[in-house]
Motif scaffolding. Structure first.
Motif, PDB file in Angstrom:
ATOM      1  N   ILE A   1      67.876  70.720   9.173  1.00  0.00           N
ATOM      2  CA  ILE A   1      67.242  72.001   9.843  1.00  0.00           C
ATOM      3  C   ILE A   1      65.881  71.910  10.272  1.00  0.00           C
ATOM      4  O   ILE A   1      65.117  71.259   9.417  1.00  0.00           O
ATOM      5  CB  ILE A   1      67.688  73.311   9.182  1.00  0.00           C
ATOM      6  CG1 ILE A   1      67.366  74.456  10.185  1.00  0.00           C
ATOM      7  CG2 ILE A   1      66.978  73.192   7.781  1.00  0.00           C
ATOM      8  CD1 ILE A   1      67.972  75.844   9.637  1.00  0.00           C
ATOM      9  N   GLY A   2      65.545  71.963  11.434  1.00  0.00           N
ATOM     10  CA  GLY A   2      64.160  71.770  12.113  1.00  0.00           C
ATOM     11  C   GLY A   2      63.685  73.233  12.531  1.00  0.00           C
ATOM     12  O   GLY A   2      64.404  73.878  13.015  1.00  0.00           O
ATOM     13  N   PHE A   3      62.268  72.921  12.704  1.00  0.00           N
ATOM     14  CA  PHE A   3      61.673  74.317  13.312  1.00  0.00           C
ATOM     15  C   PHE A   3      60.387  73.811  14.333  1.00  0.00           C
ATOM     16  O   PHE A   3      59.722  72.754  13.907  1.00  0.00           O
ATOM     17  CB  PHE A   3      60.929  75.024  11.960  1.00  0.00           C
ATOM     18  CG  PHE A   3      62.142  75.736  11.394  1.00  0.00           C
ATOM     19  CD1 PHE A   3      62.766  76.818  11.397  1.00  0.00           C
ATOM     20  CD2 PHE A   3      62.409  74.888  10.044  1.00  0.00           C
ATOM     21  CE1 PHE A   3      63.786  77.339  10.570  1.00  0.00           C
ATOM     22  CE2 PHE A   3      63.436  75.491   9.206  1.00  0.00           C
ATOM     23  CZ  PHE A   3      64.188  76.700   9.648  1.00  0.00           C
ATOM     24  N   ALA A   4      60.233  74.649  15.219  1.00  0.00           N
ATOM     25  CA  ALA A   4      59.589  74.374  16.284  1.00  0.00           C
ATOM     26  C   ALA A   4      57.889  74.808  15.927  1.00  0.00           C
ATOM     27  O   ALA A   4      57.987  75.438  14.947  1.00  0.00           O
ATOM     28  CB  ALA A   4      59.897  75.062  17.543  1.00  0.00           C
ATOM     29  N   HIS A   5      57.053  74.413  16.808  1.00  0.00           N
ATOM     30  CA  HIS A   5      55.670  74.591  16.618  1.00  0.00           C
ATOM     31  C   HIS A   5      54.955  74.477  15.254  1.00  0.00           C
ATOM     32  O   HIS A   5      54.422  75.215  14.699  1.00  0.00           O
ATOM     33  CB  HIS A   5      55.459  76.030  17.039  1.00  0.00           C
ATOM     34  CG  HIS A   5      56.095  76.540  18.204  1.00  0.00           C
ATOM     35  ND1 HIS A   5      56.786  77.624  18.415  1.00  0.00           N
ATOM     36  CD2 HIS A   5      56.079  75.932  19.592  1.00  0.00           C
ATOM     37  CE1 HIS A   5      57.302  77.692  19.645  1.00  0.00           C
ATOM     38  NE2 HIS A   5      56.819  76.624  20.349  1.00  0.00           N
ATOM     39  N   GLY A   6      55.445  73.290  14.815  1.00  0.00           N
ATOM     40  CA  GLY A   6      54.821  72.849  13.489  1.00  0.00           C
ATOM     41  C   GLY A   6      55.239  73.846  12.374  1.00  0.00           C
ATOM     42  O   GLY A   6      54.536  73.891  11.155  1.00  0.00           O
TER      43      GLY A   6
ATOM     44  N   ALA B   1      79.247  74.780   9.034  1.00  0.00           N
ATOM     45  CA  ALA B   1      79.930  73.697  10.017  1.00  0.00           C
ATOM     46  C   ALA B   1      78.928  72.988  10.469  1.00  0.00           C
ATOM     47  O   ALA B   1      79.235  71.743  10.485  1.00  0.00           O
ATOM     48  CB  ALA B   1      80.313  74.830  11.047  1.00  0.00           C
ATOM     49  N   ALA B   2      77.591  73.234  10.843  1.00  0.00           N
ATOM     50  CA  ALA B   2      76.680  72.185  11.232  1.00  0.00           C
ATOM     51  C   ALA B   2      76.385  71.080  10.190  1.00  0.00           C
ATOM     52  O   ALA B   2      76.578  69.806  10.484  1.00  0.00           O
ATOM     53  CB  ALA B   2      75.497  72.759  11.640  1.00  0.00           C
ATOM     54  N   GLU B   3      76.564  71.471   8.858  1.00  0.00           N
ATOM     55  CA  GLU B   3      76.420  70.265   7.928  1.00  0.00           C
ATOM     56  C   GLU B   3      77.679  69.687   7.947  1.00  0.00           C
ATOM     57  O   GLU B   3      77.644  68.321   7.766  1.00  0.00           O
ATOM     58  CB  GLU B   3      76.065  71.071   6.381  1.00  0.00           C
ATOM     59  CG  GLU B   3      76.095  69.970   5.309  1.00  0.00           C
ATOM     60  CD  GLU B   3      76.181  70.739   3.889  1.00  0.00           C
ATOM     61  OE1 GLU B   3      77.281  71.187   3.701  1.00  0.00           O
ATOM     62  OE2 GLU B   3      75.403  70.556   3.099  1.00  0.00           O
ATOM     63  N   GLU B   4      78.642  70.296   7.912  1.00  0.00           N
ATOM     64  CA  GLU B   4      80.194  69.478   8.109  1.00  0.00           C
ATOM     65  C   GLU B   4      80.067  68.583   8.951  1.00  0.00           C
ATOM     66  O   GLU B   4      80.595  67.324   8.888  1.00  0.00           O
ATOM     67  CB  GLU B   4      81.200  70.359   7.855  1.00  0.00           C
ATOM     68  CG  GLU B   4      82.733  69.690   7.689  1.00  0.00           C
ATOM     69  CD  GLU B   4      83.809  70.748   7.439  1.00  0.00           C
ATOM     70  OE1 GLU B   4      83.609  71.863   6.992  1.00  0.00           O
ATOM     71  OE2 GLU B   4      84.859  70.171   7.814  1.00  0.00           O
ATOM     72  N   LEU B   5      79.893  68.993  10.284  1.00  0.00           N
ATOM     73  CA  LEU B   5      79.714  68.088  11.385  1.00  0.00           C
ATOM     74  C   LEU B   5      78.561  67.062  11.616  1.00  0.00           C
ATOM     75  O   LEU B   5      78.588  66.297  12.394  1.00  0.00           O
ATOM     76  CB  LEU B   5      79.655  68.954  12.748  1.00  0.00           C
ATOM     77  CG  LEU B   5      80.793  69.966  13.231  1.00  0.00           C
ATOM     78  CD1 LEU B   5      80.244  71.100  13.993  1.00  0.00           C
ATOM     79  CD2 LEU B   5      81.888  68.854  13.590  1.00  0.00           C
ATOM     80  N   GLY B   6      77.593  67.117  10.641  1.00  0.00           N
ATOM     81  CA  GLY B   6      76.413  66.354  10.933  1.00  0.00           C
ATOM     82  C   GLY B   6      75.648  66.729  11.907  1.00  0.00           C
ATOM     83  O   GLY B   6      74.744  65.910  12.472  1.00  0.00           O
ATOM     84  N   ALA B   7      75.578  67.834  12.254  1.00  0.00           N
ATOM     85  CA  ALA B   7      74.808  68.406  13.560  1.00  0.00           C
ATOM     86  C   ALA B   7      73.418  68.987  13.050  1.00  0.00           C
ATOM     87  O   ALA B   7      72.970  69.564  12.099  1.00  0.00           O
ATOM     88  CB  ALA B   7      75.581  69.854  13.923  1.00  0.00           C
ATOM     89  N   ALA B   8      72.463  68.271  13.828  1.00  0.00           N
ATOM     90  CA  ALA B   8      71.009  68.822  13.466  1.00  0.00           C
ATOM     91  C   ALA B   8      70.740  70.189  14.095  1.00  0.00           C
ATOM     92  O   ALA B   8      71.311  70.446  15.146  1.00  0.00           O
ATOM     93  CB  ALA B   8      70.059  68.054  14.181  1.00  0.00           C
ATOM     94  N   VAL B   9      70.162  71.192  13.352  1.00  0.00           N
ATOM     95  CA  VAL B   9      70.115  72.405  14.016  1.00  0.00           C
ATOM     96  C   VAL B   9      68.269  72.729  13.995  1.00  0.00           C
ATOM     97  O   VAL B   9      67.681  72.602  13.045  1.00  0.00           O
ATOM     98  CB  VAL B   9      70.507  73.567  12.712  1.00  0.00           C
ATOM     99  CG1 VAL B   9      69.927  74.832  13.226  1.00  0.00           C
ATOM    100  CG2 VAL B   9      71.984  73.220  12.621  1.00  0.00           C
ATOM    101  N   PHE B  10      68.078  72.825  15.448  1.00  0.00           N
ATOM    102  CA  PHE B  10      66.526  73.083  15.712  1.00  0.00           C
ATOM    103  C   PHE B  10      66.304  74.443  15.862  1.00  0.00           C
ATOM    104  O   PHE B  10      67.151  75.199  16.866  1.00  0.00           O
ATOM    105  CB  PHE B  10      66.245  72.175  16.833  1.00  0.00           C
ATOM    106  CG  PHE B  10      64.848  72.137  17.150  1.00  0.00           C
ATOM    107  CD1 PHE B  10      63.885  71.497  16.321  1.00  0.00           C
ATOM    108  CD2 PHE B  10      64.171  72.708  18.397  1.00  0.00           C
ATOM    109  CE1 PHE B  10      62.465  71.584  16.686  1.00  0.00           C
ATOM    110  CE2 PHE B  10      62.977  72.536  18.607  1.00  0.00           C
ATOM    111  CZ  PHE B  10      61.978  72.242  17.786  1.00  0.00           C
ATOM    112  N   VAL B  11      65.486  75.142  15.191  1.00  0.00           N
ATOM    113  CA  VAL B  11      65.237  76.307  15.427  1.00  0.00           C
ATOM    114  C   VAL B  11      63.963  76.796  16.117  1.00  0.00           C
ATOM    115  O   VAL B  11      62.956  76.328  15.886  1.00  0.00           O
ATOM    116  CB  VAL B  11      65.002  77.244  13.811  1.00  0.00           C
ATOM    117  CG1 VAL B  11      64.968  78.839  14.155  1.00  0.00           C
ATOM    118  CG2 VAL B  11      66.277  76.849  13.133  1.00  0.00           C
TER     119      VAL B  11
END
Lengths: 347, 347
Positions: free
Chosen positions: B229-234, B172-182
Motif C-alpha cells: 500500500i502506498g500514499f501520494a504526496h510523500g 483481496a488486494a493482498e491475495e491478488l498481489g495488487a498494489a493499492v495507491f491511496v
C-alpha cells in the motif's frame, strides 16, 4: 525548594500549561453548561470534568507552583511561560461570561507570577468571541498584570484567524507589544477522528497548519509587521508543507495570493515556533527550513504528549554551535516575549 | 515521437493522472448529477465541469498519450504509472453506477497501456462504496486488464480506511498481489478551508495523514502483512507527525494502541510513499525517517502542484549513492508494482 543545579545556558520553556487549583462553579455562575470543573478525587490528582464526562486526568503539576518549580529544577529549566489549558478558552460562551472566565484565569496567573517573578512569565487569556472585550482584557494583561502577552486558540468558533473581525485584536497586540501564542483547539475535521487519539495526533497539527496559513496567506503579518506571533507544537504540520505552499503560490497565485503577495518561503522569518517536534530529525529539518532565530524551546509541560525531560531533543542535537543552542534554549523566547535575560534568576 | 535521450538510470513516475478524451454523459446515463464532463472548449484545452461549475481547467496532457510521452521523453521518464483524477472516484454514486464508471475508466486505461506497454503501467479504479463490486472490478483490473493494482481514495464517503466494511477489499488486494495507491480526496475539514486553495495545500496533507494513521493504527498491515500500500504526496503530513505519533503511542496506549500494538516507528517500513515533497530539505528528512526502500519517484503529472521537471528534487539531492538514487527513481516503484525492470524500454 532546592537550589537548582542548572547548566550554564539560560533555559526558558515557552509552552507550558497551568490551571488554578479551583475556581467558581461556572455552570451555576453563568446559567449554562460546557465549562470545566476540577474534581479533586485524590491527593495531588484531579479530573477535568465537563458535565459528567472526564476530559482529562491531571495531577498537581497543573496547579501547584512549588511542584512545577521542583520539576523545572530537575530539568534545569529556569523559566516557565505559563498559559491556560486550551479547553478553558470557551469562545463559545456569551462574551461577558468569556470575559469573566478570562479574568478568573488571568488573576490567578498574576498571583502565581507575583510569587515567583524570576521563574514564571505569563501569557493571558482573552475572550476572542468579542474583539472589544478581548482588547480590553489584553490591555489589562499587559499593562496591569505584567504579562508578556496572550495565548489564543487557533480558531474562534470555527472562524479562522484571518477573519476580518479578529484583525483589530492582532492590531492591538502589535500596538501593545504583546506576544501572541497560538495553540490548537477545537480541531478541524475531528468528526472524522474518533479513534486512536487522532484529534490530538493528526487534528492538532492540521489545525495549527490551518492557523498559520490563515495568518500568513491572509496578509496579517504584511499589515502588522511588528506583531510577534508564535505557534505551538513546532507549527504543527506547517513546516512540512512549506514546499507545497510555495509551489501552490507560484502555480496558482490567482487562488493562493489573494490577500498577500508575499511568497510563503519569504514569510518564514516572520513567525515564531516552539521546538516541540519530538526528535532530532524533526528539529534538524525545522532549523533548515525556519532557522534558529524563530525556534524557541517549548515542552507542553505537564501533558503526556509533551517533551520530558524538557529540552532533551535540543540537548541531543549534534553539532549545534553554542550560539545556536542558547538561541533555541532562551534567545528566541526572550525576543518573542520582549524580556531580557537579566530579569531571570539563572546562575 | 522523438527517441528519448534518457539518463542511464530507469525512471518510473509512480504518481500521474489521466482521463479519457471523452466519456458518456453520466448524468443522463445514471439519472442524477454530480459527475464530471469534459468541455473541450479550445484545441488541446478542456474544462472539467460538474453541473455549471468548472472544477479545473486541463489540457491535452491529461488525455493524449502522445503528448504525455513527449513530456516523459523531455524529463527522461521511462514509465508513467497511470491513474484517474480523484474527483472521478464518485464513491457517493449508487454502487452499480460506480461500477459502470470504474469500468469506463479502466477500459480506457487498458487501451492506453495496450498501445504503449513498455511506457505505461495502470492503477485502476474500483467502486469502494460497495466492497463486493470493488473486489469484482479489482480482480478484473489485475487478472484481465493487466494492471499493477488500483488507486483508491483516502476515505469512502467520510469513512476512514480502517472501516471494517473496507477490510475485505484490502484482503483481496493482498491475495491478488495488487498494489493499492491511496490518493487524498474529499478532504477532511474543507469546510474551514474556503480561501487560498487550502483544501489542496493544507487539506490534502491532513487527509493523507489521516488515511495513513487509519491504516497503521487500525492494524490493517498487521493483519495483511503482504499488502503493498502506498500514499501520494510523500504521505501528506504523516512523515512530519511520526515523532508525535510515537510519543502518543508510548504515553497513552490506552487511546492509541487499541487496534494495533505495533509502535508507529516500527510501521514505517511497511508502507510506500511517493517522493513529492518539493524540496531537498523535505526529501532529506523523508529519507532519514522512512528510508529509500519505501520512497518512489512520483510527480502528480500533469497538475500544477506537481513536480516539474519530473525528478528534479531527487536529481538535486547531494550525496546520494547510485544505489539509493536508482532505488528512488525506479527500484521502489518496481517493488511496489511487482514489475521487473526488464519489462520496460529503458536503454
Amino acid at each position: 525548594m532546592t537550589t537548582p543545579s542548572r547548566s550554564s545556558a539560560l533555559r526558558i520553556d515557552l509552552h507550558t500549561h497551568i490551571l488554578p487549583h479551583t475556581w467558581p462553579d461556572l455552570e451555576a455562575k453563568f446559567g449554562y453548561g460546557g465549562f470545566v470543573r476540577l474534581d479533586h478525587h485524590a491527593p495531588c490528582e484531579a479530573r477535568m470534568m465537563v458535565g459528567d464526562t472526564c476530559f482529562r486526568e491531571i495531577d498537581d503539576a497543573c496547579w501547584n507552583p512549588d511542584r512545577r518549580l521542583r520539576d523545572c529544577d530537575q530539568d534545569h529549566v529556569d523559566v516557565q511561560v505559563l498559559s491556560t489549558v486550551p479547553i478553558m478558552f470557551c469562545y463559545w460562551a456569551r462574551p461577558k461570561d468569556g470575559l469573566a472566565l478570562a479574568q478568573i484565569l488571568n488573576d490567578h496567573l498574576a498571583s502565581v507570577i507575583v510569587a515567583h517573578p524570576t521563574r514564571f512569565v505569563g501569557l493571558g487569556t482573552v475572550p476572542m468571541q468579542d474583539p472589544s472585550l478581548a482588547i480590553r482584557e489584553l490591555t489589562r494583561c499587559v499593562r496591569e498584570l505584567g504579562f508578556a502577552g496572550v495565548q489564543i486558540g487557533s480558531n474562534v468558533n470555527g472562524r479562522n484567524l484571518d477573519d476580518p473581525a479578529l484583525f483589530e485584536i492582532f492590531a492591538a497586540a502589535e500596538e501593545l507589544g504583546a506576544a501572541v501564542f497560538v495553540h490548537p483547539w477545537e480541531m478541524v475535521g475531528q468528526e472524522r477522528m474518533e479513534r486512536y487519539w487522532l484529534p490530538w495526533l493528526v487534528g492538532m497539527p492540521a489545525e495549527t497548519s490551518l492557523a498559520i496559513c490563515s495568518v500568513l496567506l491572509g496578509g496579517i503579518i504584511d499589515r502588522l509587521p511588528a506583531l510577534r506571533i508564535g505557534f505551538a507544537h513546532g507549527g504543527g504540520a506547517f513546516p512540512w508543507l512549506i514546499g507545497r505552499l510555495q509551489k501552490g503560490f507560484e502555480a496558482r497565485p490567482d487562488l493562493v495570493a489573494t490577500a498577500s503577495s508575499v511568497a510563503p518561503r519569504s514569510q518564514l522569518g516572520k513567525i515564531y515556533l516552539d521546538s516541540l517536534v519530538h526528535d532530532t530529525a524533526g528539529l534538524t529539518y525545522l532549523l533548515r527550513q525556519v532557522g534558529e532565530k524563530r525556534i524557541a524551546l517549548g515542552s507542553d509541560y505537564p501533558f503526556p504528549l509533551g517533551e520530558s525531560p524538557v529540552g532533551h531533543v535540543i540537548d541531543a542535537m549534534p553539532d549545534l554551535s553554542p550560539t545556536t543552542r542558547s538561541r533555541l534554549l532562551a534567545g528566541t523566547a526572550l525576543e518573542f516575549l520582549n524580556r531580557s535575560a537579566g530579569m531571570f534568576a539563572s546562575a
